[in-house]
Design a protein around this motif. Sequence first.
Motif, PDB file in Angstrom:
ATOM      1  N   ASP A  23      33.873  -3.694 -33.476  1.00 31.67           N
ATOM      2  CA  ASP A  23      33.854  -3.758 -32.024  1.00 31.67           C
ATOM      3  C   ASP A  23      33.011  -2.642 -31.435  1.00 31.67           C
ATOM      4  O   ASP A  23      32.995  -2.417 -30.236  1.00 31.67           O
ATOM      5  N   ARG A  24      32.282  -1.934 -32.270  1.00 31.35           N
ATOM      6  CA  ARG A  24      31.401  -0.878 -31.782  1.00 31.35           C
ATOM      7  C   ARG A  24      30.110  -1.479 -31.258  1.00 31.35           C
ATOM      8  O   ARG A  24      29.554  -2.399 -31.835  1.00 31.35           O
ATOM      9  N   ALA A  25      29.603  -0.937 -30.139  1.00 30.51           N
ATOM     10  CA  ALA A  25      28.379  -1.456 -29.547  1.00 30.51           C
ATOM     11  C   ALA A  25      27.190  -1.145 -30.443  1.00 30.51           C
ATOM     12  O   ALA A  25      27.136  -0.103 -31.095  1.00 30.51           O
ATOM     13  N   HIS A  26      26.244  -2.068 -30.459  1.00 34.84           N
ATOM     14  CA  HIS A  26      25.009  -1.852 -31.217  1.00 34.84           C
ATOM     15  C   HIS A  26      24.185  -0.743 -30.569  1.00 34.84           C
ATOM     16  O   HIS A  26      23.971  -0.740 -29.360  1.00 34.84           O
ATOM     17  N   GLN A  27      23.754   0.209 -31.349  1.00 32.93           N
ATOM     18  CA  GLN A  27      22.962   1.311 -30.830  1.00 32.93           C
ATOM     19  C   GLN A  27      21.491   0.915 -30.821  1.00 32.93           C
ATOM     20  O   GLN A  27      20.833   0.901 -31.850  1.00 32.93           O
ATOM     21  N   VAL A  28      20.990   0.568 -29.638  1.00 32.40           N
ATOM     22  CA  VAL A  28      19.629   0.081 -29.529  1.00 32.40           C
ATOM     23  C   VAL A  28      18.611   1.136 -29.939  1.00 32.40           C
ATOM     24  O   VAL A  28      17.550   0.841 -30.442  1.00 32.40           O
ATOM     25  N   GLY A  29      18.962   2.401 -29.732  1.00 26.25           N
ATOM     26  CA  GLY A  29      18.014   3.462 -30.030  1.00 26.25           C
ATOM     27  C   GLY A  29      17.719   3.629 -31.506  1.00 26.25           C
ATOM     28  O   GLY A  29      16.747   4.238 -31.892  1.00 26.25           O
ATOM     29  N   ALA A  30      18.584   3.086 -32.367  1.00 24.84           N
ATOM     30  CA  ALA A  30      18.355   3.217 -33.800  1.00 24.84           C
ATOM     31  C   ALA A  30      17.204   2.314 -34.227  1.00 24.84           C
ATOM     32  O   ALA A  30      17.154   1.144 -33.875  1.00 24.84           O
ATOM     33  N   GLN A  31      16.271   2.841 -34.980  1.00 20.57           N
ATOM     34  CA  GLN A  31      15.145   2.060 -35.455  1.00 20.57           C
ATOM     35  C   GLN A  31      15.560   1.333 -36.732  1.00 20.57           C
ATOM     36  O   GLN A  31      15.673   1.917 -37.793  1.00 20.57           O
ATOM     37  N   GLU A  32      15.816   0.045 -36.615  1.00 22.93           N
ATOM     38  CA  GLU A  32      16.330  -0.726 -37.741  1.00 22.93           C
ATOM     39  C   GLU A  32      15.300  -1.750 -38.186  1.00 22.93           C
ATOM     40  O   GLU A  32      14.990  -2.697 -37.464  1.00 22.93           O
ATOM     41  N   GLY A  33      14.759  -1.569 -39.387  1.00 20.05           N
ATOM     42  CA  GLY A  33      13.849  -2.550 -39.938  1.00 20.05           C
ATOM     43  C   GLY A  33      12.512  -2.578 -39.212  1.00 20.05           C
ATOM     44  O   GLY A  33      12.205  -1.750 -38.370  1.00 20.05           O
ATOM     45  N   ALA A  34      11.731  -3.599 -39.546  1.00 18.71           N
ATOM     46  CA  ALA A  34      10.390  -3.727 -38.997  1.00 18.71           C
ATOM     47  C   ALA A  34      10.436  -4.214 -37.560  1.00 18.71           C
ATOM     48  O   ALA A  34      11.245  -5.061 -37.199  1.00 18.71           O
ATOM     49  N   GLN A  35       9.548  -3.662 -36.736  1.00 15.43           N
ATOM     50  CA  GLN A  35       9.394  -4.120 -35.361  1.00 15.43           C
ATOM     51  C   GLN A  35       8.098  -4.919 -35.254  1.00 15.43           C
ATOM     52  O   GLN A  35       7.178  -4.740 -36.053  1.00 15.43           O
ATOM     53  N   LYS A  36       8.034  -5.805 -34.276  1.00 17.70           N
ATOM     54  CA  LYS A  36       6.884  -6.699 -34.167  1.00 17.70           C
ATOM     55  C   LYS A  36       6.414  -6.783 -32.728  1.00 17.70           C
ATOM     56  O   LYS A  36       7.211  -6.953 -31.814  1.00 17.70           O
ATOM     57  N   TRP A  37       5.110  -6.675 -32.527  1.00 12.44           N
ATOM     58  CA  TRP A  37       4.504  -6.857 -31.220  1.00 12.44           C
ATOM     59  C   TRP A  37       3.991  -8.290 -31.100  1.00 12.44           C
ATOM     60  O   TRP A  37       3.466  -8.849 -32.058  1.00 12.44           O
ATOM     61  N   GLU A  38       4.145  -8.855 -29.912  1.00  9.08           N
ATOM     62  CA  GLU A  38       3.572 -10.166 -29.658  1.00  9.08           C
ATOM     63  C   GLU A  38       3.008 -10.225 -28.251  1.00  9.08           C
ATOM     64  O   GLU A  38       3.410  -9.449 -27.381  1.00  9.08           O
ATOM     65  N   ARG A  39       2.066 -11.136 -28.042  1.00 13.38           N
ATOM     66  CA  ARG A  39       1.440 -11.309 -26.742  1.00 13.38           C
ATOM     67  C   ARG A  39       1.958 -12.576 -26.084  1.00 13.38           C
ATOM     68  O   ARG A  39       2.043 -13.631 -26.714  1.00 13.38           O
ATOM     69  N   LEU A  40       2.321 -12.467 -24.797  1.00 14.92           N
ATOM     70  CA  LEU A  40       2.802 -13.606 -24.032  1.00 14.92           C
ATOM     71  C   LEU A  40       1.972 -13.747 -22.757  1.00 14.92           C
ATOM     72  O   LEU A  40       1.314 -12.811 -22.324  1.00 14.92           O
ATOM     73  N   LYS A  41       2.042 -14.940 -22.161  1.00 12.14           N
ATOM     74  CA  LYS A  41       1.251 -15.232 -20.972  1.00 12.14           C
ATOM     75  C   LYS A  41       2.142 -15.439 -19.750  1.00 12.14           C
ATOM     76  O   LYS A  41       3.349 -15.592 -19.856  1.00 12.14           O
ATOM     77  N   ASN A  42       1.500 -15.504 -18.590  1.00  7.57           N
ATOM     78  CA  ASN A  42       2.163 -15.814 -17.310  1.00  7.57           C
ATOM     79  C   ASN A  42       3.362 -14.914 -17.003  1.00  7.57           C
ATOM     80  O   ASN A  42       4.482 -15.416 -16.917  1.00  7.57           O
ATOM     81  N   PRO A  43       3.156 -13.620 -16.794  1.00  9.36           N
ATOM     82  CA  PRO A  43       1.881 -12.913 -16.804  1.00  9.36           C
ATOM     83  C   PRO A  43       1.501 -12.440 -18.218  1.00  9.36           C
ATOM     84  O   PRO A  43       2.342 -12.449 -19.131  1.00  9.36           O
ATOM     85  N   GLU A  44       0.258 -12.031 -18.375  1.00 10.31           N
ATOM     86  CA  GLU A  44      -0.202 -11.482 -19.649  1.00 10.31           C
ATOM     87  C   GLU A  44       0.578 -10.203 -19.941  1.00 10.31           C
ATOM     88  O   GLU A  44       0.584  -9.274 -19.125  1.00 10.31           O
ATOM     89  N   ARG A  45       1.213 -10.146 -21.103  1.00  4.22           N
ATOM     90  CA  ARG A  45       2.046  -8.988 -21.408  1.00  4.22           C
ATOM     91  C   ARG A  45       2.228  -8.826 -22.909  1.00  4.22           C
ATOM     92  O   ARG A  45       2.035  -9.769 -23.681  1.00  4.22           O
ATOM     93  N   VAL A  48       5.054  -7.705 -25.786  1.00  4.78           N
ATOM     94  CA  VAL A  48       6.495  -7.610 -25.971  1.00  4.78           C
ATOM     95  C   VAL A  48       6.777  -7.033 -27.346  1.00  4.78           C
ATOM     96  O   VAL A  48       6.207  -7.473 -28.356  1.00  4.78           O
ATOM     97  N   LEU A  49       7.647  -6.041 -27.404  1.00  8.49           N
ATOM     98  CA  LEU A  49       8.065  -5.446 -28.671  1.00  8.49           C
ATOM     99  C   LEU A  49       9.422  -6.011 -29.039  1.00  8.49           C
ATOM    100  O   LEU A  49      10.373  -5.936 -28.257  1.00  8.49           O
ATOM    101  N   ARG A  50       9.518  -6.575 -30.249  1.00  4.69           N
ATOM    102  CA  ARG A  50      10.771  -7.141 -30.732  1.00  4.69           C
ATOM    103  C   ARG A  50      11.280  -6.359 -31.938  1.00  4.69           C
ATOM    104  O   ARG A  50      10.500  -5.828 -32.727  1.00  4.69           O
ATOM    105  N   GLY A  51      12.594  -6.332 -32.068  1.00  5.84           N
ATOM    106  CA  GLY A  51      13.200  -5.688 -33.220  1.00  5.84           C
ATOM    107  C   GLY A  51      13.213  -6.614 -34.418  1.00  5.84           C
ATOM    108  O   GLY A  51      12.766  -7.764 -34.346  1.00  5.84           O
ATOM    109  N   ALA A  52      13.768  -6.137 -35.530  1.00  7.93           N
ATOM    110  CA  ALA A  52      13.811  -6.929 -36.751  1.00  7.93           C
ATOM    111  C   ALA A  52      14.603  -8.217 -36.565  1.00  7.93           C
ATOM    112  O   ALA A  52      14.361  -9.220 -37.246  1.00  7.93           O
ATOM    113  N   ASP A  53      15.569  -8.217 -35.634  1.00 10.57           N
ATOM    114  CA  ASP A  53      16.381  -9.403 -35.388  1.00 10.57           C
ATOM    115  C   ASP A  53      15.790 -10.314 -34.330  1.00 10.57           C
ATOM    116  O   ASP A  53      16.397 -11.322 -33.954  1.00 10.57           O
ATOM    117  N   GLY A  54      14.602  -9.979 -33.818  1.00 11.36           N
ATOM    118  CA  GLY A  54      13.943 -10.806 -32.822  1.00 11.36           C
ATOM    119  C   GLY A  54      14.287 -10.454 -31.388  1.00 11.36           C
ATOM    120  O   GLY A  54      13.696 -11.004 -30.456  1.00 11.36           O
TER     121      GLY A  54
END
Length: 356
Positions: free
Chosen positions: A48-70, A72-78
């Motif tokens: 029941d402990r909250a997930h600590q977002v600040g922890a760097q867990e696994g590989a991170q992935k950058w992706e490009r999205l449109k409308n607007p052009e941006r 996005v950084l995703r964690g290992a779990d997407g």
Amino acid sequence: MTAKSARRTHPVLHAAVVALLLAGSAYFTYELRKEEQAKAPAVLHVTDRAHQVGAQEGAQKWERLKNPERSVLRGADGAVLATFTDGARTASLTGKSRTFTEPATTTTRVVTETWVRLLPEGWRPGAEREQWFQDWFKKYYGSEEDDLFAIAFQYGDQAPVKKDAAGVQYAGDAIFGPLNPNGSEGNDLRLEQSDFYDYLGIPYTFRNGTTERPEKAKHRALDCSGFIRTVFGYRGRFPLMASDTAGNGLPRTANGMARSKVGVDILALGGVGPQDRPASVDVLQPGDLVFFKLDGRTGERLDHTGMYLGNDTDGHKIFISSREEANGPTIGDKGGASRLDGNGYYAAALRSAKRL
């Protein structure tokens, strides 16, 4: 070897062979068990402990999205960790959950994991590989230092007073403006044109050399655009203009902001009539500036602005703005619910949105 000694040897050999077979069997059983365990899925640990977002867990992935052009950084779990829009300095980071309320005027509660901060420069594709961004992200991802949301709520009802080293109050409950001697309830009860330097009570010199001096009657007051300029500019350090026309930065009025080239238009301004209401607001991101047409007396000018916060706990799209009905910054229901969905007063008056 006598027959007697030979008979004694056979049982010994038999025992040795049996022991060897048992040992071999145990070894293969152990190895087989190890192989099976390796193939089996890991046991799920329920907590029941909250997930600590600040922890760097696994590989991170950058992706490009449109409308607007941006980007996005995703964690290992997407899960989305951060969003950066081309041409904008406003960044949306995922972090510790917070709750914002305003009991004096509404039961609305905004519970959010979004932290909105300003980048030192506008985003561009590939900036994630540049040193300035890596230094910034290392400092602010997971940080609980005041972001734009925290700053905005430092001017709401009964917000505690904050002073700088010189004793100047830079935060605390703000009013919308002084009483209008010619106004009445529901009809310009309070005067507009109270900017951040009026709230502070000190002169302020802009980058173009213009110095504006506070009006005593407007001390501790912020109108709608003055509130936004306080949050993004005076506190967030986004460049500010002294008026709508002189210099580069955030203009003085809601109309000036909406029509300026600063930032990125998320909901393009098509006009000010009822038919120009955006068909959908789903593209909005927390931290976006939203602009409204409320007063028919202002002609083609947009006359109100606020900052979008995201969804409240009832699923409504909420914004915060300073207005005379609540006499200051509010997410409340006085003068109309602070919602962008549905057909309420402010939802129907929405005309455009911008990401600084």
